[in-house]
Design a protein around this motif. Structure first.
Motif, mmCIF file in Angstrom:
data_model
loop_
_atom_site.group_PDB
_atom_site.id
_atom_site.type_symbol
_atom_site.label_atom_id
_atom_site.label_comp_id
_atom_site.label_asym_id
_atom_site.label_seq_id
_atom_site.Cartn_x
_atom_site.Cartn_y
_atom_site.Cartn_z
ATOM 1 N N ASN A 190 32.277 39.435 32.959
ATOM 2 C CA ASN A 190 33.315 38.438 33.248
ATOM 3 C C ASN A 190 33.272 37.993 34.703
ATOM 4 O O ASN A 190 33.529 36.833 35.032
ATOM 5 C CB ASN A 190 34.678 39.036 32.891
ATOM 6 C CG ASN A 190 35.826 38.161 33.328
ATOM 7 O OD1 ASN A 190 36.379 38.330 34.411
ATOM 8 N ND2 ASN A 190 36.191 37.205 32.507
ATOM 9 N N HIS A 196 34.798 30.436 33.562
ATOM 10 C CA HIS A 196 36.056 30.793 32.896
ATOM 11 C C HIS A 196 37.248 30.664 33.850
ATOM 12 O O HIS A 196 38.380 30.524 33.395
ATOM 13 C CB HIS A 196 35.972 32.194 32.277
ATOM 14 C CG HIS A 196 36.443 33.315 33.163
ATOM 15 N ND1 HIS A 196 35.629 33.959 34.064
ATOM 16 C CD2 HIS A 196 37.662 33.902 33.291
ATOM 17 C CE1 HIS A 196 36.331 34.893 34.694
ATOM 18 N NE2 HIS A 196 37.555 34.889 34.249
ATOM 19 N N HIS A 201 41.635 30.387 33.095
ATOM 20 C CA HIS A 201 42.705 30.663 34.058
ATOM 21 C C HIS A 201 43.460 29.419 34.522
ATOM 22 O O HIS A 201 44.428 29.525 35.256
ATOM 23 C CB HIS A 201 42.147 31.381 35.285
ATOM 24 C CG HIS A 201 41.709 32.784 35.000
ATOM 25 N ND1 HIS A 201 42.561 33.738 34.488
ATOM 26 C CD2 HIS A 201 40.508 33.394 35.126
ATOM 27 C CE1 HIS A 201 41.894 34.891 34.329
ATOM 28 N NE2 HIS A 201 40.650 34.700 34.696
ATOM 29 N N ASP A 329 42.476 37.206 31.076
ATOM 30 C CA ASP A 329 41.251 37.999 30.993
ATOM 31 C C ASP A 329 41.323 39.062 29.901
ATOM 32 O O ASP A 329 40.339 39.327 29.211
ATOM 33 C CB ASP A 329 40.982 38.682 32.340
ATOM 34 C CG ASP A 329 40.290 37.736 33.306
ATOM 35 O OD1 ASP A 329 39.308 37.097 32.903
ATOM 36 O OD2 ASP A 329 40.745 37.615 34.450
HETATM 37 FE FE FE2 Z 1 39.145 36.085 34.917
#
Ligand code: FE2
Ligand code: FES
Length: 429
Positions: A190, A196, A201, A329
Motif C-alpha cells: 500500500n 490510492h 483517500h 486503508d
Molecule cells: Fe493509504
C-alpha cells in the motif's frame, strides 16, 4: 468446471471465473522455516512499546510464534516462548520477579536469556535446570519501542538507526499500535501505491488528508540504499509539490506528512512517521509507529504529537455502513482477502511500485536461501542509514502552454527528491 482464464474477455463470463488459485506462499507465509519467515527473521523486529511493560507479562504473536514479553524488576526485558518447558502452561500468567519470570503452575523461574534459574518442586540435587534452556530472543529498546532479533544468533546485525530517527530539529515519539486481519505484504505494498492517495483517500471518501491529494500525481519509483521510494509530484498553482514515501526492506514504511497541501514553499520536511508492518501470523499484522515531530512550533500540527490521535482513514470504520460509505486503508487492504492472491490481479502502469517491491522481497528471500545477506541489512553501527521520505514544495510557475508536460513535472519531482542527499551520512552518537 471450466478452468479459469487469466484474462477474461467474455461478457457475463462469471461461470468461467470461479476457481481461485493459491496465494504466493513464498512472499506471504511467515512462520518458522518458511522462506519469507526466515528472511524477515534476519532483521530486528518491533515487539511492543516499552511503556506496555508494567507489572504483568504481555502475550504477543510474532512471525507465527506465540511469545511472552516482560520487564523484570532489575529492568531487563525478556522475550520468551509463551509455553513453559515443564508442562506447557502459558507464561502470560507468570509472576514477574527481581530476575526473570516465574511460571504460575509449578514455579519454575526463567531469566530473560532463557536460563532456568529455579525448579523449586524438584529434588535439591536435580540438574534438570542446569541442562535445559527455555526459548528466548535478544531484545533492544530504542525510542520507546522494544525490538527483538528472532534469526540465527550468528547472523545478528547491529540495531539499525535510520537518519530520520536522529534528524536535527526533529523529535522521535512512540505513536500508535493497531492491527489488521490480513497478510503483511498487502499492507507494505500500500505504501508503494501512491495513486490510492488520490482515489481512496480523497476522491472516493472525501479528503481524509488534504484536498490537494486528489490531484493525480506524476509518478516515479526509485531504488534507495535500503529499499525503494516513490516520488509523487503534483502541480499546486505556481508550486510543485514532491512527496516521497519509502519502503525500507523488509517491513518498514516511512511516510511523508499527510497534512501537506502544497500551498506554501518549504524545504524538505522529513517523514511524519516510521511505521513497521509486523506479521503476527500469515493473516494478522501489527502496525507500530514512531512519529516525527518538529521542534519548531507550527511545522508539525500539534495533534500529531498527541499519541491518542490517529491519522484519518487508517482504522476500521465505526460501523459496516460507515465502512461502505467512507472506506479507508483498513477496508481497502483487508478487503483484498486475508492473503491477497496475486494470480488474480491485473496490474497496470501505476502499479510499478507493487511489482518492484515484490521483486525486492523475492530477491531478499532468495539471498537468505543462498546463504547471502539480504539487501537492507546495515552492518555499520556507527553511521545512520540514509533514507528519503519527505515533502518539499518549490515555486515553479507552469509554462504558458495550456497543458503542462507531465514528463517535465515528473522530472522536476525526481530532481527535487534526489537533491535530498546527505553527505556525509549522519553519525550515530
Ligand atoms: Fe493509504
Ligand atoms: S508448567 Fe510451568 S512450572 Fe510446571
Amino acid at each position: 468446471m471450466a478452468s479459469r482464464p487469466t484474462f477474461l474477455t467474455r461478457r457475463f463470463g462469471g461461470y468461467f471465473h470461479r476457481d481461485v488459485p493459491p496465494e504466493d506462499a513464498e512472499l506471504t507465509h511467515v512462520g518458522p522455516g518458511t522462506p519469507c519467515g526466515e528472511y524477515l527473521r534476519r532483521y530486528w523486529q518491533p515487539v511492543c512499546f516499552t511503556d506496555e511493560l508494567q507489572d504483568l507479562p504481555l502475550r504477543v504473536s510474532l512471525l507465527g510464534e506465540e511469545l511472552v514479553v516482560f520487564r523484570d524488576l532489575s529492568g531487563a526485558v525478556g522475550l520468551l516462548e509463551l509455553r513453559c518447558p515443564h508442562r506447557g502452561t502459558s507464561l502470560e500468567y507468570g509472576l514477574i520477579g527481581a530476575k526473570g519470570i516465574r511460571c504460575c503452575y509449578h514455579a519454575w523461574l526463567f531469566d530473560v536469556d532463557g536460563t532456568i534459574l529455579e525448579t523449586p518442586g524438584e529434588p535439591a540435587d536435580s540438574t534438570l535446570k542446569d541442562r535445559l534452556c527455555h526459548g528466548a530472543y535478544p531484545t533492544h529498546e530504542y525510542g520507546g519501542i522494544v525490538f527483538a532479533y528472532m534469526g540465527p544468533p550468528d547472523q545478528q546485525p547491529p540495531f539499525p538507526v535510520y537518519d530520520s530517527f536522529i534528524r536535527p530539529g526533529s523529535r522521535l515519539l512512540p505513536g500508535r499500535k493497531y492491527f489488521y486481519p490480513c497478510n503483511w505484504l498487502q499492507i507494505m505494498e500500500n505504501a508503494m501505491d501512491p495513486v490510492h492517495t488520490a482515489f481512496l483517500h480523497t476522491i472516493v471518501s472525501g479528503a481524509q488528508f488534504t484536498d490537494q491529494f486528489g490531484v493525480l500525481p506524476e509518478l516515479e519509483f526509485i531504488d534507495t540504499p535500503v529499499g525503494m521510494m516513490y516520488i509523487a509530484t503534483r502541480r499546486v498553482g505556481d508550486n510543485v509539490w514532491a512527496r516521497m514515501v519509502e519502503a525500507i526492506l523488509p517491513n518498514l514504511q516511512q511516510v511523508a506528512p499527510a497534512w501537506e497541501d502544497g500551498q506554501k514553499e518549504h524545504p524538505f520536511s522529513g517523514p511524519m512517521m516510521s511505521r513497521w508492518i509486523v506479521p503476527q501470523d500469515d493473516t494478522h499484522t501489527m502496525f507500530i509507529e514512531f512519529r516525527h515531530v518538529s521542534e519548531t512550533e507550527g511545522v508539525t500540527p500539534s495533534w500529531w504529537a498527541d499519541r491518542s490521535v490517529m491519522l484519518p482513514g487508517q482504522l476500521a470504520a465505526d460501523s459496516y455502513e460507515a465502512s461502505q460509505r467512507q472506506p479507508g486503508d483498513y477496508e481497502a487492504q483487508v478487503g483484498q482477502r486475508p492473503i491477497a492472491i496475486h494470480a488474480l490481479e491485473h496490474l497496470g502502469a501505476t502499479d510499478r511500485g507493487i511489482t518492484m517491491f515484490r521483486q525486492h522481497i523475492r530477491r531478499g528471500i532468495r539471498s537468505v536461501q543462498d546463504g547471502r545477506a539480504p539487501a537492507g541489512l546495515w552492518r555499520d553501527a556507527r553511521t545512520a542509514i540514509p533514507t528519503y521520505a519527505n515533502d518539499t514544495v518549490v515555486r515553479v510557475p507552469p509554462a504558458a502552454t495550456p497543458e503542462e508536460d507531465p514528463h517535465l513535472l515528473r522530472e522536476t519531482g525526481r530532481r527535487l527528491a534526489l537533491s535530498y542527499l546527505k553527505d556525509p551520512p549522519l553519525a550515530v552518537l
